[in-house]
Design a protein around this motif. Structure first.
Motif, PDB file in Angstrom:
ATOM      1  N   TYR A  71       0.832  -1.191   0.000  1.00  0.00           N
ATOM      2  CA  TYR A  71       0.000   0.000   0.000  1.00  0.00           C
ATOM      3  C   TYR A  71       0.875   1.252   0.000  1.00  0.00           C
ATOM      4  O   TYR A  71       2.057   1.192   0.355  1.00  0.00           O
ATOM      5  N   MET A  72       0.305   2.377  -0.404  1.00  0.00           N
ATOM      6  CA  MET A  72       1.064   3.620  -0.339  1.00  0.00           C
ATOM      7  C   MET A  72       1.534   3.836   1.104  1.00  0.00           C
ATOM      8  O   MET A  72       0.830   3.480   2.051  1.00  0.00           O
ATOM      9  N   GLY A  73       2.732   4.353   1.229  1.00  0.00           N
ATOM     10  CA  GLY A  73       3.289   4.590   2.558  1.00  0.00           C
ATOM     11  C   GLY A  73       3.937   3.373   3.189  1.00  0.00           C
ATOM     12  O   GLY A  73       4.347   3.414   4.342  1.00  0.00           O
ATOM     13  N   THR A  77      -9.822  13.772   8.178  1.00  0.00           N
ATOM     14  CA  THR A  77      -9.566  13.284   9.534  1.00  0.00           C
ATOM     15  C   THR A  77      -8.866  11.929   9.481  1.00  0.00           C
ATOM     16  O   THR A  77      -8.949  11.211   8.485  1.00  0.00           O
ATOM     17  N   ARG A  78      -8.211  11.591  10.583  1.00  0.00           N
ATOM     18  CA  ARG A  78      -7.563  10.279  10.677  1.00  0.00           C
ATOM     19  C   ARG A  78      -8.597   9.161  10.537  1.00  0.00           C
ATOM     20  O   ARG A  78      -8.319   8.124   9.938  1.00  0.00           O
ATOM     21  N   GLU A  79      -9.780   9.387  11.106  1.00  0.00           N
ATOM     22  CA  GLU A  79     -10.826   8.367  11.052  1.00  0.00           C
ATOM     23  C   GLU A  79     -11.257   8.090   9.610  1.00  0.00           C
ATOM     24  O   GLU A  79     -11.418   6.936   9.213  1.00  0.00           O
ATOM     25  N   LYS A  80     -11.426   9.153   8.822  1.00  0.00           N
ATOM     26  CA  LYS A  80     -11.817   8.970   7.423  1.00  0.00           C
ATOM     27  C   LYS A  80     -10.695   8.299   6.630  1.00  0.00           C
ATOM     28  O   LYS A  80     -10.951   7.452   5.775  1.00  0.00           O
ATOM     29  N   LEU A  81      -9.463   8.681   6.935  1.00  0.00           N
ATOM     30  CA  LEU A  81      -8.324   8.061   6.264  1.00  0.00           C
ATOM     31  C   LEU A  81      -8.241   6.579   6.616  1.00  0.00           C
ATOM     32  O   LEU A  81      -8.053   5.725   5.744  1.00  0.00           O
ATOM     33  N   GLU A  82      -8.404   6.259   7.883  1.00  0.00           N
ATOM     34  CA  GLU A  82      -8.348   4.855   8.310  1.00  0.00           C
ATOM     35  C   GLU A  82      -9.440   4.035   7.629  1.00  0.00           C
ATOM     36  O   GLU A  82      -9.202   2.912   7.175  1.00  0.00           O
ATOM     37  N   GLU A  83     -10.626   4.595   7.547  1.00  0.00           N
ATOM     38  CA  GLU A  83     -11.736   3.902   6.890  1.00  0.00           C
ATOM     39  C   GLU A  83     -11.421   3.658   5.412  1.00  0.00           C
ATOM     40  O   GLU A  83     -11.668   2.575   4.867  1.00  0.00           O
ATOM     41  N   PHE A  84     -10.833   4.664   4.764  1.00  0.00           N
ATOM     42  CA  PHE A  84     -10.450   4.551   3.352  1.00  0.00           C
ATOM     43  C   PHE A  84      -9.398   3.452   3.164  1.00  0.00           C
ATOM     44  O   PHE A  84      -9.519   2.604   2.283  1.00  0.00           O
ATOM     45  N   ILE A  85      -8.377   3.465   4.020  1.00  0.00           N
ATOM     46  CA  ILE A  85      -7.312   2.465   3.928  1.00  0.00           C
ATOM     47  C   ILE A  85      -7.866   1.068   4.165  1.00  0.00           C
ATOM     48  O   ILE A  85      -7.546   0.127   3.438  1.00  0.00           O
ATOM     49  N   ARG A  86      -8.722   0.933   5.169  1.00  0.00           N
ATOM     50  CA  ARG A  86      -9.320  -0.370   5.487  1.00  0.00           C
ATOM     51  C   ARG A  86     -10.071  -0.923   4.264  1.00  0.00           C
ATOM     52  O   ARG A  86      -9.905  -2.086   3.889  1.00  0.00           O
ATOM     53  N   LYS A  87     -10.884  -0.094   3.644  1.00  0.00           N
ATOM     54  CA  LYS A  87     -11.654  -0.509   2.462  1.00  0.00           C
ATOM     55  C   LYS A  87     -10.714  -0.859   1.310  1.00  0.00           C
ATOM     56  O   LYS A  87     -10.863  -1.890   0.655  1.00  0.00           O
ATOM     57  N   HIS A  88      -9.735   0.002   1.075  1.00  0.00           N
ATOM     58  CA  HIS A  88      -8.782  -0.211  -0.012  1.00  0.00           C
ATOM     59  C   HIS A  88      -7.974  -1.492   0.178  1.00  0.00           C
ATOM     60  O   HIS A  88      -7.761  -2.246  -0.770  1.00  0.00           O
ATOM     61  N   LEU A  89      -7.499  -1.717   1.405  1.00  0.00           N
ATOM     62  CA  LEU A  89      -6.725  -2.937   1.666  1.00  0.00           C
ATOM     63  C   LEU A  89      -7.588  -4.183   1.506  1.00  0.00           C
ATOM     64  O   LEU A  89      -7.096  -5.223   1.060  1.00  0.00           O
ATOM     65  N   LEU A  99       5.163  -5.891   1.104  1.00  0.00           N
ATOM     66  CA  LEU A  99       5.532  -5.240   2.361  1.00  0.00           C
ATOM     67  C   LEU A  99       4.229  -4.906   3.086  1.00  0.00           C
ATOM     68  O   LEU A  99       3.548  -3.940   2.749  1.00  0.00           O
ATOM     69  N   LYS A 100       3.892  -5.720   4.052  1.00  0.00           N
ATOM     70  CA  LYS A 100       2.587  -5.649   4.713  1.00  0.00           C
ATOM     71  C   LYS A 100       2.687  -4.896   6.043  1.00  0.00           C
ATOM     72  O   LYS A 100       3.507  -5.228   6.894  1.00  0.00           O
ATOM     73  N   TRP A 101       1.819  -3.908   6.200  1.00  0.00           N
ATOM     74  CA  TRP A 101       1.740  -3.097   7.421  1.00  0.00           C
ATOM     75  C   TRP A 101       0.312  -3.126   7.934  1.00  0.00           C
ATOM     76  O   TRP A 101      -0.636  -3.281   7.158  1.00  0.00           O
ATOM     77  N   ASP A 102       0.136  -2.897   9.228  1.00  0.00           N
ATOM     78  CA  ASP A 102      -1.223  -2.824   9.761  1.00  0.00           C
ATOM     79  C   ASP A 102      -1.843  -1.470   9.425  1.00  0.00           C
ATOM     80  O   ASP A 102      -1.153  -0.506   9.079  1.00  0.00           O
ATOM     81  N   ILE A 103      -3.145  -1.421   9.513  1.00  0.00           N
ATOM     82  CA  ILE A 103      -3.902  -0.230   9.119  1.00  0.00           C
ATOM     83  C   ILE A 103      -3.545   0.977   9.987  1.00  0.00           C
ATOM     84  O   ILE A 103      -3.404   2.092   9.480  1.00  0.00           O
ATOM     85  N   ALA A 104      -3.376   0.766  11.281  1.00  0.00           N
ATOM     86  CA  ALA A 104      -3.058   1.883  12.181  1.00  0.00           C
ATOM     87  C   ALA A 104      -1.733   2.532  11.800  1.00  0.00           C
ATOM     88  O   ALA A 104      -1.616   3.770  11.770  1.00  0.00           O
ATOM     89  N   THR A 105      -0.738   1.730  11.481  1.00  0.00           N
ATOM     90  CA  THR A 105       0.567   2.276  11.101  1.00  0.00           C
ATOM     91  C   THR A 105       0.475   3.026   9.779  1.00  0.00           C
ATOM     92  O   THR A 105       1.015   4.128   9.645  1.00  0.00           O
ATOM     93  N   LEU A 106      -0.200   2.449   8.808  1.00  0.00           N
ATOM     94  CA  LEU A 106      -0.366   3.128   7.517  1.00  0.00           C
ATOM     95  C   LEU A 106      -1.112   4.444   7.689  1.00  0.00           C
ATOM     96  O   LEU A 106      -0.752   5.460   7.077  1.00  0.00           O
TER      97      LEU A 106
END
Length: 173
Positions: free
Chosen positions: A8-10, A128-140, A102-109
């Motif tokens: 994933y990015m990052g 917000t971090r919450e919206k970003l986390e939700e986006f990353i979770r869905k994308h992953l 290269l696998k990272w957990d959602i919180a770190t990303l």
């Protein structure tokens, strides 16, 4: 040999890829940087002015150029590269190549990406971090199918870049 770094990015594909290539005496290729050079514009500008469909078309052309080369390389793929068209199948079927996720957990990303989101077109609108986390979770969830097809999966959490590179070296034998 071609070593493809996915994630994933990052996830550190560029940093780890440069270090790994140096240690292996191989060429390093960042697919996104190659696209930017060829287009004379940043990824953000390409997305903004030409759209994602155009970007993915150019991305595939650059991937094909990399695949045609006989030079040993460490290749950092864009986060979405393996997920479009038949890119992952083409990469996996390349002779003398390996794929490493290269696998990272959602919180770190989320933490890593929140501070640099303004430079990343797909997430710059998330405030917000919450919206970003939700986006990353869905994308992953969507991209995991492709990432998990990698020959090697490295859990990068709680590891330094040096430890990650060392593990990759061990995997490569």
């Amino acid at each position: 040999m071609k070593i493809f770094l996915l994630g994933y990015m990052g996830s550190g594909k560029t940093y780890i890829g440069k270090q790994l290539a140096e240690r292996l005496g191989s060429r390093f290729i960042d697919l996104d940087e190659q696209i930017e050079k060829k287009q004379g514009a940043s990824i953000s500008e390409i997305f903004e002015k030409r759209g994602e469909v155009f970007f993915r078309k150019i991305e595939r052309q650059m991937l094909e150029e990399v695949l045609r080369s006989d030079v040993s390389s460490v290749i950092s793929l864009g986060g979405g590269t393996p997920c479009y068209g038949d890119n992952m199948d083409v990469i996996k079927n390349t002779d003398n190549a390996t794929t490493i996720y290269l696998k990272w957990d959602i919180a770190t990303l989320t933490e890593r990406l929140f501070t640099e989101k303004d430079h990343r077109p797909m997430i710059s609108h998330l405030e917000t971090r919450e919206k970003l986390e939700e986006f990353i979770r869905k994308h992953l969830f969507e991209r995991g199918f492709y990432y998990n097809q990698s020959e090697h999966i490295i859990d990068c959490n709680s590891r330094s870049p040096e430890e990650i590179i060392h593990q990759i070296n061990e995997l490569l034998g």
